[in-house]
Design a protein around this motif. Structure first.
Motif, PDB file in Angstrom:
ATOM      1  N   GLY A  69      -8.854   2.275  -8.110  1.00  0.00           N
ATOM      2  CA  GLY A  69      -9.402   3.421  -7.401  1.00  0.00           C
ATOM      3  C   GLY A  69      -8.867   3.566  -5.992  1.00  0.00           C
ATOM      4  O   GLY A  69      -9.515   4.135  -5.123  1.00  0.00           O
ATOM      5  N   GLY A  70      -7.686   3.033  -5.753  1.00  0.00           N
ATOM      6  CA  GLY A  70      -7.054   3.151  -4.450  1.00  0.00           C
ATOM      7  C   GLY A  70      -7.480   2.102  -3.440  1.00  0.00           C
ATOM      8  O   GLY A  70      -7.080   2.172  -2.280  1.00  0.00           O
ATOM      9  N   LEU A  71      -8.293   1.130  -3.870  1.00  0.00           N
ATOM     10  CA  LEU A  71      -8.754   0.095  -2.947  1.00  0.00           C
ATOM     11  C   LEU A  71      -8.338  -1.293  -3.408  1.00  0.00           C
ATOM     12  O   LEU A  71      -8.336  -1.582  -4.602  1.00  0.00           O
ATOM     13  N   SER A  72      -8.037  -2.138  -2.438  1.00  0.00           N
ATOM     14  CA  SER A  72      -7.729  -3.539  -2.736  1.00  0.00           C
ATOM     15  C   SER A  72      -9.034  -4.295  -2.981  1.00  0.00           C
ATOM     16  O   SER A  72     -10.130  -3.780  -2.725  1.00  0.00           O
ATOM     17  N   GLU A  73      -8.915  -5.530  -3.407  1.00  0.00           N
ATOM     18  CA  GLU A  73     -10.102  -6.348  -3.659  1.00  0.00           C
ATOM     19  C   GLU A  73     -10.903  -6.518  -2.370  1.00  0.00           C
ATOM     20  O   GLU A  73     -12.125  -6.400  -2.360  1.00  0.00           O
TER      21      GLU A  73
END
Length: 85
Positions: A69-73
């Protein structure tokens, strides 16, 4: 003949994954080595029509690796903390 039944939620889940732009892209971009660039993956996510579904899936399933969703962990962890706190 045995019939296969899918729960409605399973069908919806499969649907968004099939429409995801990352499914048509090099998967290694979405799972970079530690310290590697996430820029290309995030660029793909930015234009993806199922980005929200993807992020929701990652949050609900506690995905710990990759860009979702376009986000890193790390970014997903921060988002969860903000939602809880």
């Amino acid at each position: 003949m045995r019939e296969l039944y899918l729960l409605e939620s399973d069908v919806e889940e499969i649907g968004w994954q099939e429409r995801a732009l990352c499914a048509q892209t090099d998967p290694e971009a979405f799972f970079p080595e530690k310290g590697g660039s996430t820029r290309e993956a995030k660029k793909v996510c930015h234009t993806c029509e199922v980005r929200d579904d993807c992020l929701e899936y990652a949050l609900m399933n506690d995905e710990r690796f990759g860009i979702w969703g376009g986000l890193s962990e790390r970014e997903r962890r921060k988002l969860k903390k903000l939602a809880v706190g």
